[in-house]
Design a protein around this motif. Structure first.
Motif, PDB file in Angstrom:
ATOM      1  N   LEU A  32      -5.050   4.291   5.665  1.00 15.88           N
ATOM      2  CA  LEU A  32      -4.172   3.147   5.894  1.00 15.88           C
ATOM      3  C   LEU A  32      -4.037   2.302   4.628  1.00 15.88           C
ATOM      4  O   LEU A  32      -2.941   1.848   4.282  1.00 15.88           O
ATOM      5  CB  LEU A  32      -4.705   2.306   7.052  1.00 15.88           C
ATOM      6  N   LEU A  33      -5.149   2.089   3.931  1.00 14.79           N
ATOM      7  CA  LEU A  33      -5.100   1.341   2.675  1.00 14.79           C
ATOM      8  C   LEU A  33      -4.157   2.010   1.684  1.00 14.79           C
ATOM      9  O   LEU A  33      -3.336   1.352   1.028  1.00 14.79           O
ATOM     10  CB  LEU A  33      -6.505   1.241   2.064  1.00 14.79           C
ATOM     11  N   LYS A  34      -4.276   3.323   1.594  1.00 12.62           N
ATOM     12  CA  LYS A  34      -3.423   4.058   0.660  1.00 12.62           C
ATOM     13  C   LYS A  34      -1.956   3.949   1.045  1.00 12.62           C
ATOM     14  O   LYS A  34      -1.078   3.733   0.192  1.00 12.62           O
ATOM     15  CB  LYS A  34      -3.844   5.528   0.613  1.00 12.62           C
ATOM     16  N   ARG A  35      -1.654   4.105   2.330  1.00 10.17           N
ATOM     17  CA  ARG A  35      -0.259   4.048   2.771  1.00 10.17           C
ATOM     18  C   ARG A  35       0.336   2.666   2.528  1.00 10.17           C
ATOM     19  O   ARG A  35       1.479   2.538   2.087  1.00 10.17           O
ATOM     20  CB  ARG A  35      -0.145   4.395   4.256  1.00 10.17           C
ATOM     21  N   LEU A  36      -0.422   1.638   2.855  1.00 12.03           N
ATOM     22  CA  LEU A  36       0.082   0.275   2.639  1.00 12.03           C
ATOM     23  C   LEU A  36       0.311   0.021   1.151  1.00 12.03           C
ATOM     24  O   LEU A  36       1.302  -0.606   0.756  1.00 12.03           O
ATOM     25  CB  LEU A  36      -0.895  -0.749   3.207  1.00 12.03           C
ATOM     26  N   ALA A  37      -0.627   0.484   0.313  1.00 10.39           N
ATOM     27  CA  ALA A  37      -0.456   0.326  -1.127  1.00 10.39           C
ATOM     28  C   ALA A  37       0.779   1.081  -1.612  1.00 10.39           C
ATOM     29  O   ALA A  37       1.509   0.598  -2.494  1.00 10.39           O
ATOM     30  CB  ALA A  37      -1.705   0.809  -1.859  1.00 10.39           C
ATOM     31  N   ASP A  38       1.022   2.257  -1.010  1.00 10.88           N
ATOM     32  CA  ASP A  38       2.210   3.030  -1.381  1.00 10.88           C
ATOM     33  C   ASP A  38       3.483   2.238  -1.108  1.00 10.88           C
ATOM     34  O   ASP A  38       4.420   2.232  -1.912  1.00 10.88           O
ATOM     35  CB  ASP A  38       2.247   4.354  -0.601  1.00 10.88           C
ATOM     36  N   VAL A  39       3.516   1.565   0.053  1.00  8.50           N
ATOM     37  CA  VAL A  39       4.707   0.791   0.409  1.00  8.50           C
ATOM     38  C   VAL A  39       4.877  -0.396  -0.543  1.00  8.50           C
ATOM     39  O   VAL A  39       5.987  -0.690  -1.001  1.00  8.50           O
ATOM     40  CB  VAL A  39       4.617   0.308   1.874  1.00  8.50           C
ATOM     41  N   VAL A  40       3.772  -1.076  -0.830  1.00  4.58           N
ATOM     42  CA  VAL A  40       3.846  -2.217  -1.757  1.00  4.58           C
ATOM     43  C   VAL A  40       4.376  -1.774  -3.116  1.00  4.58           C
ATOM     44  O   VAL A  40       5.097  -2.517  -3.796  1.00  4.58           O
ATOM     45  CB  VAL A  40       2.461  -2.879  -1.903  1.00  4.58           C
ATOM     46  N   CYS A  41       4.051  -0.560  -3.501  1.00  5.22           N
ATOM     47  CA  CYS A  41       4.431  -0.063  -4.825  1.00  5.22           C
ATOM     48  C   CYS A  41       5.818   0.582  -4.862  1.00  5.22           C
ATOM     49  O   CYS A  41       6.257   1.029  -5.924  1.00  5.22           O
ATOM     50  CB  CYS A  41       3.392   0.944  -5.320  1.00  5.22           C
ATOM     51  N   LEU A  42       6.504   0.640  -3.736  1.00  6.10           N
ATOM     52  CA  LEU A  42       7.836   1.235  -3.722  1.00  6.10           C
ATOM     53  C   LEU A  42       8.802   0.414  -4.572  1.00  6.10           C
ATOM     54  O   LEU A  42       8.678  -0.823  -4.651  1.00  6.10           O
ATOM     55  CB  LEU A  42       8.363   1.318  -2.286  1.00  6.10           C
ATOM     56  N   PRO A  43       9.774   1.038  -5.203  1.00  7.57           N
ATOM     57  CA  PRO A  43      10.763   0.284  -5.993  1.00  7.57           C
ATOM     58  C   PRO A  43      11.630  -0.584  -5.102  1.00  7.57           C
ATOM     59  O   PRO A  43      11.714  -0.379  -3.882  1.00  7.57           O
ATOM     60  CB  PRO A  43      11.578   1.395  -6.669  1.00  7.57           C
ATOM     61  N   GLY A  44      12.289  -1.547  -5.709  1.00  9.04           N
ATOM     62  CA  GLY A  44      13.128  -2.474  -4.960  1.00  9.04           C
ATOM     63  C   GLY A  44      14.262  -1.809  -4.217  1.00  9.04           C
ATOM     64  O   GLY A  44      14.774  -2.367  -3.233  1.00  9.04           O
ATOM     65  N   SER A  45      14.653  -0.625  -4.651  1.00  6.11           N
ATOM     66  CA  SER A  45      15.726   0.092  -3.957  1.00  6.11           C
ATOM     67  C   SER A  45      15.274   0.680  -2.633  1.00  6.11           C
ATOM     68  O   SER A  45      16.095   1.036  -1.786  1.00  6.11           O
ATOM     69  CB  SER A  45      16.260   1.214  -4.860  1.00  6.11           C
ATOM     70  N   ARG A  46      13.957   0.762  -2.432  1.00  3.21           N
ATOM     71  CA  ARG A  46      13.422   1.362  -1.209  1.00  3.21           C
ATOM     72  C   ARG A  46      12.865   0.336  -0.232  1.00  3.21           C
ATOM     73  O   ARG A  46      12.776   0.598   0.972  1.00  3.21           O
ATOM     74  CB  ARG A  46      12.302   2.346  -1.584  1.00  3.21           C
ATOM     75  N   VAL A  47      12.458  -0.831  -0.739  1.00  9.34           N
ATOM     76  CA  VAL A  47      11.848  -1.840   0.134  1.00  9.34           C
ATOM     77  C   VAL A  47      12.282  -3.216  -0.360  1.00  9.34           C
ATOM     78  O   VAL A  47      12.306  -3.480  -1.557  1.00  9.34           O
ATOM     79  CB  VAL A  47      10.303  -1.711   0.132  1.00  9.34           C
ATOM     80  N   GLU A  51       9.908  -7.066   3.325  1.00 12.33           N
ATOM     81  CA  GLU A  51       9.104  -5.924   3.759  1.00 12.33           C
ATOM     82  C   GLU A  51       7.874  -5.762   2.864  1.00 12.33           C
ATOM     83  O   GLU A  51       6.777  -5.465   3.356  1.00 12.33           O
ATOM     84  CB  GLU A  51       9.956  -4.654   3.718  1.00 12.33           C
ATOM     85  N   ARG A  52       8.064  -5.978   1.555  1.00 14.84           N
ATOM     86  CA  ARG A  52       6.939  -5.875   0.632  1.00 14.84           C
ATOM     87  C   ARG A  52       5.891  -6.952   0.927  1.00 14.84           C
ATOM     88  O   ARG A  52       4.689  -6.702   0.934  1.00 14.84           O
ATOM     89  CB  ARG A  52       7.424  -5.998  -0.816  1.00 14.84           C
ATOM     90  N   ALA A  53       6.367  -8.176   1.208  1.00 13.09           N
ATOM     91  CA  ALA A  53       5.450  -9.278   1.500  1.00 13.09           C
ATOM     92  C   ALA A  53       4.688  -9.033   2.798  1.00 13.09           C
ATOM     93  O   ALA A  53       3.481  -9.303   2.888  1.00 13.09           O
ATOM     94  CB  ALA A  53       6.225 -10.596   1.576  1.00 13.09           C
ATOM     95  N   MET A  54       5.380  -8.540   3.818  1.00  7.84           N
ATOM     96  CA  MET A  54       4.730  -8.246   5.096  1.00  7.84           C
ATOM     97  C   MET A  54       3.648  -7.179   4.911  1.00  7.84           C
ATOM     98  O   MET A  54       2.528  -7.306   5.424  1.00  7.84           O
ATOM     99  CB  MET A  54       5.766  -7.775   6.108  1.00  7.84           C
ATOM    100  N   THR A  55       3.981  -6.147   4.168  1.00 11.50           N
ATOM    101  CA  THR A  55       3.011  -5.085   3.919  1.00 11.50           C
ATOM    102  C   THR A  55       1.827  -5.614   3.125  1.00 11.50           C
ATOM    103  O   THR A  55       0.668  -5.251   3.392  1.00 11.50           O
ATOM    104  CB  THR A  55       3.679  -3.929   3.152  1.00 11.50           C
ATOM    105  N   GLU A  83       6.522  -5.760  -9.571  1.00 12.83           N
ATOM    106  CA  GLU A  83       6.610  -6.955  -8.727  1.00 12.83           C
ATOM    107  C   GLU A  83       5.449  -6.954  -7.740  1.00 12.83           C
ATOM    108  O   GLU A  83       5.578  -6.542  -6.598  1.00 12.83           O
ATOM    109  CB  GLU A  83       7.944  -6.984  -7.966  1.00 12.83           C
ATOM    110  N   ILE A  84       4.298  -7.448  -8.196  1.00 14.11           N
ATOM    111  CA  ILE A  84       3.138  -7.540  -7.308  1.00 14.11           C
ATOM    112  C   ILE A  84       3.275  -8.800  -6.468  1.00 14.11           C
ATOM    113  O   ILE A  84       3.467  -9.890  -7.018  1.00 14.11           O
ATOM    114  CB  ILE A  84       1.828  -7.602  -8.108  1.00 14.11           C
ATOM    115  N   PRO A  85       3.194  -8.705  -5.153  1.00 12.44           N
ATOM    116  CA  PRO A  85       3.238  -9.923  -4.332  1.00 12.44           C
ATOM    117  C   PRO A  85       2.181 -10.922  -4.783  1.00 12.44           C
ATOM    118  O   PRO A  85       1.028 -10.540  -5.046  1.00 12.44           O
ATOM    119  CB  PRO A  85       2.962  -9.396  -2.923  1.00 12.44           C
TER     120      PRO A  85
END
Length: 414
Positions: A32-47, A51-55, A83-85
């Protein structure tokens, strides 16, 4: 026939198992940690930002209970994100050093506010790491040096790409009094100004004093040419404007005070020096100061200085001969020779300075001292010096702050 009841996500058996101590790291949590980190690291075109802040909020909750290795892995993962939250960045920056180090050393996207928050809430070692980052802005440096930690300040001074504000330089100058190893590092900085250097001179060693005089003992010739006609204007006004008079006194070529000579018991400054060589009393020292165009406070600093270099500056600036340096040295009861009969090292150093510094440059140094050490001593300043009221420093002008730095310990002994 009634609908069967929906099975809860976690039944009683699952809850009991969840409350038992885990025998090994949870694979699901790691995933779960890895998946959430993956979402946070997605480019702006994907998230998008929301959504990044929620994740990031979910990730933060898991990181609060995660083991060190997991937190380090997440820090490595997000260090490359553009863009790190903010909430995630600050949590990691406040974390244990292995976690924070990963972000501090490798993330180019940390904002000044992130770094300032780290500087004000984390440990001295965190601050030392931040101080080594490239391209630190003035506001970040101000926060780093605020606690007055010598190791952090040293790291800042070694960082050629860190920018120091005027206030930061003043703070560091004050810190050098108890941390002399910082002086050579500060002398390398382009932000250091003559007013700072001449105050720091008083507690610098011989090598640093030589550097200060070589770098900041500048000629006033260009100023003298620029305002040559202003002297006549001020004279026509009978020198009524105190600020103009003070500035022109700094610029003019003449060092000795002719008006003081008319009131002096001595016929000349040279005669006062001869008397001082036989008996240097407080009264004689004050007369020498007056005749040299100095305030008694500046004279006191010169005559009580342990190194002796100010004696050479005084004699050269006032046009006294080389023998006057020896006369003052003798009058202050300082050793003129060593055990072998050779010239004492201290006296030799001072005589060498007299031989090498030009009159105009010596006058510049002397007038900076007189300006910063005495002309600003208002009653409020003296009170602040005696009480060590650091909070009052901002209420005073630059010369006044210089006087507080240079004279603080002297007033404390009176």
């Amino acid at each position: 026939m009634s609908e069967p009841a929906l099975r809860p996500v976690l039944d009683a058996q699952d809850l009991a198992a969840a409350q038992e101590p885990a025998a090994a790291p949870s694979r699901s949590r790691a995933a779960l940690l890895k998946r959430l980190a993956d979402v946070v690291c997605l480019p702006g075109s994907r998230v998008n930002a929301f959504e990044r802040a929620m994740t990031a909020d979910l990730l933060i909750e898991l990181l609060r209970e995660a083991v060190l290795d997991e937190r380090v892995r997440i820090a490595r993962r997000v260090a490359a994100v553009s863009e790190i939250p903010t909430s995630l960045a600050r949590l990691l920056l406040r974390d244990d050093l292995p976690v924070a180090r990963t972000l501090i050393e490798n993330s180019a996207s940390l904002s000044d506010t992130d770094l300032i928050d780290c500087a004000r809430t984390a440990t001295p070692e965190h601050r030392r790491l931040v101080a080594a980052r490239r391209g630190l802005h003035e506001a970040v440096v101000d926060a780093l040096i605020e606690p007055g930690e010598a190791a952090v300040i040293e790291s800042v001074l070694r960082n050629d790409l860190a920018r120091l504000s005027h206030a930061a330089v003043e703070t560091i100058v004050a810190t050098t009094r108890d941390n002399p190893r910082l002086i050579p590092l500060l002398l390398r900085r382009s932000e250091l100004r003559p007013s700072h250097a001449y105050v720091m001179f008083w507690w610098s060693d011989a090598d640093s004093r030589r550097t200060i005089l070589q770098r900041f003992a500048v000629s006033r010739e260009i100023l003298q040419e620029a305002v040559s006609d202003v002297f006549g204007m001020a004279a026509e006004e009978k020198w009524q404007d105190p600020l103009t008079r003070k500035a022109l006194q700094f610029i003019e070529r003449r060092q000795r005070n002719r008006a003081a000579l008319e009131r002096s018991p001595f016929e000349s400054l040279e005669e006062a020096i001869v008397v001082a060589s036989e008996s240097m009393t407080r009264e004689v020292a004050e007369e020498i100061a007056y005749l040299s165009g100095l305030k008694p406070m500046t004279g006191a600093k010169i005559f009580t200085d342990a190194g002796g270099e100010p004696l050479a500056i005084l004699c050269k600036a006032t046009g006294l001969p080389r023998t006057a340096v020896r006369s003052l040295w003798r009058g202050l009861r300082r050793p003129e020779t060593d055990a072998s009969g050779a010239v004492a090292p201290g006296l030799e150093r001072v005589l060498t300075l007299f031989d090498t510094i030009a009159v105009d440059r010596a006058q510049t140094v002397l007038r900076y001292w007189n300006w910063s050490l005495s002309s600003a001593l208002t009653p409020a300043l003296i009170k602040a010096i005696r009480e060590g009221d650091e909070d009052a420093v901002d209420e005073f002008s630059q010369p006044q702050r210089a006087a507080m730095l240079a004279l603080g310990s002297d007033f404390g002994r009176r």
